[in-house]
Design an enzyme around this catalytic site. Structure first.
Site, PDB file in Angstrom:
ATOM      1  N   ARG A 174       0.857  -1.186   0.000  1.00  0.00           N
ATOM      2  CA  ARG A 174       0.000   0.000   0.000  1.00  0.00           C
ATOM      3  C   ARG A 174       0.895   1.239   0.000  1.00  0.00           C
ATOM      4  NH1 ARG A 174      -2.208   3.032   4.812  1.00  0.00           N
ATOM      5  NH2 ARG A 174      -3.829   4.340   3.954  1.00  0.00           N
ATOM      6  N   HIS A 202      -2.646  10.961   1.096  1.00  0.00           N
ATOM      7  CA  HIS A 202      -2.037  10.748   2.411  1.00  0.00           C
ATOM      8  C   HIS A 202      -1.373  12.067   2.815  1.00  0.00           C
ATOM      9  CE1 HIS A 202      -0.575   7.308   5.184  1.00  0.00           C
ATOM     10  NE2 HIS A 202      -0.219   8.428   5.774  1.00  0.00           N
ATOM     11  N   GLU A 252      -6.860   8.486   6.754  1.00  0.00           N
ATOM     12  CA  GLU A 252      -7.046   9.142   8.044  1.00  0.00           C
ATOM     13  C   GLU A 252      -7.465  10.607   7.913  1.00  0.00           C
ATOM     14  OE1 GLU A 252      -3.713   8.473  10.636  1.00  0.00           O
ATOM     15  OE2 GLU A 252      -3.934   6.312  10.539  1.00  0.00           O
ATOM     16  N   ASN A 268      -7.100   1.673  10.364  1.00  0.00           N
ATOM     17  CA  ASN A 268      -5.741   1.909  10.853  1.00  0.00           C
ATOM     18  C   ASN A 268      -5.795   1.920  12.371  1.00  0.00           C
ATOM     19  OD1 ASN A 268      -5.219   2.336   8.165  1.00  0.00           O
ATOM     20  ND2 ASN A 268      -4.564   4.459   8.368  1.00  0.00           N
ATOM     21  N   TYR A 271      -3.430   1.737  16.124  1.00  0.00           N
ATOM     22  CA  TYR A 271      -2.162   1.699  16.863  1.00  0.00           C
ATOM     23  C   TYR A 271      -2.346   1.479  18.357  1.00  0.00           C
ATOM     24  CZ  TYR A 271      -0.043   3.204  12.555  1.00  0.00           C
ATOM     25  OH  TYR A 271       0.372   3.238  11.248  1.00  0.00           O
ATOM     26  N   GLU A 280      -3.266  -0.143   8.301  1.00  0.00           N
ATOM     27  CA  GLU A 280      -2.052   0.252   9.037  1.00  0.00           C
ATOM     28  C   GLU A 280      -2.105  -0.335  10.433  1.00  0.00           C
ATOM     29  OE1 GLU A 280      -1.043   4.437   9.339  1.00  0.00           O
ATOM     30  OE2 GLU A 280      -1.475   4.746   7.209  1.00  0.00           O
TER      31      GLU A 280
HETATM   32  C1  FCB Z   1      -0.655   7.119  10.936  1.00  0.00           C
HETATM   33  C2  FCB Z   1      -0.293   7.669   9.572  1.00  0.00           C
HETATM   34  C3  FCB Z   1       1.006   7.140   9.025  1.00  0.00           C
HETATM   35  C4  FCB Z   1       2.048   7.016  10.112  1.00  0.00           C
HETATM   36  C5  FCB Z   1       1.509   6.267  11.296  1.00  0.00           C
HETATM   37  C6  FCB Z   1       2.512   6.059  12.416  1.00  0.00           C
HETATM   38  O1  FCB Z   1      -1.472   8.037  11.587  1.00  0.00           O
HETATM   39  O2  FCB Z   1      -1.303   7.376   8.643  1.00  0.00           O
HETATM   40  O3  FCB Z   1       1.425   7.974   7.985  1.00  0.00           O
HETATM   41  O4  FCB Z   1       2.527   8.263  10.450  1.00  0.00           O
HETATM   42  O5  FCB Z   1       0.393   6.933  11.809  1.00  0.00           O
END
Ligand code: FCB
Length: 463
Positions: free
Chosen positions: A67, A111, A156, A285, A287, A364
């Site tokens: 991607r 992006h 995002e 996405n 984290y 992501e």
């Molecule tokens: C996300 C972004 C990506 C990267 C990660 C750590 O928010 O989409 O570009 O910075 O975080």
């Protein structure tokens, strides 16, 4: 689909080559004080010149998908008019290289690198930007539609709107909550218009979707006040996108929460129908989870300034700027983000419950750690292996519980320009020595390669 993800500004470099003009990230990163130690994406990891080597690396690592994003100012420098041939040629060559290596390309159209000229004309708070975006989407669709089957419009949009125009920690660095809400609306509208433009340009087999950084919001306690804090963050973090894009309407509580800022008169009656286009998938996405309360409580978790979205003193949370964000206890990554794979599981299951017919991709997921090259030249990153292992286990559990997850994209293939953190945070499965541009796959890359080849989650070393 075992993939890895990147974004144009974070890896390409070649900022002034072949007709590319500045994007808002060029301007922002060249503005003193905006990015850690004045780092910029001028050179980045020089992917523009090294993409063949990088595709070879992907092949060695057994990736079956990749991607990447297209740089808008590289293919349409002023954000208007015809495409620049050289810009399109670069992406065509990249895609051909991927296909020859048996790696399926997935293109993200936006992006975060808006052509500076469009920001000068008003940027995302301005309606015309949504129309410009659709025209650009059509150009890229025409150029790559014969060889790319998977497309996402925006990456995002929450970050574009609320970090870009609200807290100002991202480009273009404005700090105006009303501009942020207007930007959010025009991103929704731009998404819908771009889906229409892509459908017109692409063959029927193409899949079109969007990637959202949905917040897995958790209330600190079960009190009415904390539940309401979580509801408000869910509204302005998640449902502000899910509503228009998937249900054709903004949530009513969002209008009430933001009523003292705006009456939303920038939304025209037909916009909701335009934003809601049939999608082939939703990109998630993820984290870290988001822990909130209505008021600060002494002794319960540590409070994170600016809602955990880094400094500046301006809240990105338009209409919910009094909500308190907490650092959950336990392990953290080098970003300070808590490691909790249950958030990914919960998010995938929520999407499955609410949108049962919409296939999902994790577009992501990954972690930054302070990686170093060892004396023998190898890079050992056991924390990243453990992070990926737990999150892939969570995806697997979600699939077993009925989630239709079609693929997983690790963030990121390479260490790269981490926005306002510059090169200080390393998310790559492949280490990059920025002085020499030497690429060294980390232990996590080898671990992921075994997974991609076998389809079986390898045992955690030492487990
Ligand atoms: C996300 C972004 C990506 C990267 C990660 C750590 O928010 O989409 O570009 O910075 O975080």
């Amino acid at each position: 689909m075992w993939g890895a993800a990147t974004a144009a500004y974070q890896i390409e470099g070649a900022a002034r080559e072949d007709g590319r003009t500045p994007s808002i990230w060029d301007t922002f990163s060249h503005t003193p004080g905006k990015v850690f130690e004045g780092h910029t994406g001028d050179v980045a990891v020089d992917h523009y010149h090294r993409f063949r080597e990088d595709v070879r690396l992907m092949k060695e690592l057994g990736l079956t998908a990749y991607r990447f994003s297209v740089s808008w100012p590289r293919v349409q420098p002023t954000g208007r008019g015809p495409a620049v041939q050289k810009g399109l040629d670069f992406y065509r060559a990249l895609v051909d290289e991927l296909l020859a290596a048996g790696i399926r390309p997935a293109v993200t159209l936006y992006h975060w690198d808006l052509p500076q000229e469009l920001e000068d004309a008003g940027g995302w708070p301005h309606r015309a930007t949504a129309e410009r975006f659709a025209a650009y989407a059509g150009l890229v669709g025409d150029a790559l539609g014969d060889r790319v089957d998977r497309w996402t419009t925006l990456n995002e949009p929450w970050c574009s709107a609320f970090l870009g125009y609200g807290s100002g920690v991202h480009a273009p660095g404005r700090t105006d909550p009303v501009a942020a809400l207007r930007a959010a609306h025009h991103l929704n509208l731009g998404h819908g218009l771009a889906v229409q433009a892509l459908r017109a340009a692409l063959p029927a087999r193409a899949e079109v979707g969007v990637s959202l950084n949905l917040h897995q919001v958790r209330p600190l306690t079960g009190t009415t006040e904390d539940l309401d804090a979580a509801r408000r963050i869910d509204a302005v973090g998640n449902r502000i996108w899910l509503g228009p894009m998937l249900e054709g309407a903004y949530p009513e509580d969002l209008a009430a929460d933001t009523a003292r800022l705006t009456d939303w008169s920038f939304v025209r009656p037909a916009d909701a129908a335009t934003a809601q286009q049939a999608l082939d998938f939703l990109g998630v996405n993820y984290y870290t989870p988001t822990l909130v309360s209505a008021v600060a409580r002494v002794g319960v978790g540590s409070v994170m300034a600016d809602g955990g979205h880094g400094g500046g003193g301006h809240s990105p949370w338009a209409g919910a700027d009094d909500v308190v964000f907490h650092q959950p206890p336990g392990e953290r990554t080098a970003m300070g983000w808590s490691v909790d794979a249950s958030g990914l599981y919960d998010l995938l299951m929520r999407m499955t419950r609410e949108y049962p017919d919409l296939p999902l991709y994790v577009t992501e997921n990954g972690a930054a750690y302070e990686d170093a090259v060892g004396p023998d030249g190898s890079v050992d990153d056991p924390e990243r292996v453990a992070y990926l292992h737990r999150h892939l286990e969570a995806v697997h559990r979600a699939v077993e519980s009925g989630a239709d997850v079609r693929g997983y994209f690790l963030w990121s293939l390479l260490d790269n320009f981490e926005w306002s953190y510059g090169y200080a945070k390393r998310f790559g499965a492949v280490h990059v020595d920025y002085a020499t541009q030497t690429r060294t796959p980390k232990a996590s890359a080898h671990w992921y390669a075994r997974l991609a080849r076998s389809g079986v989650l390898p045992d955690l070393p030492g487990a």
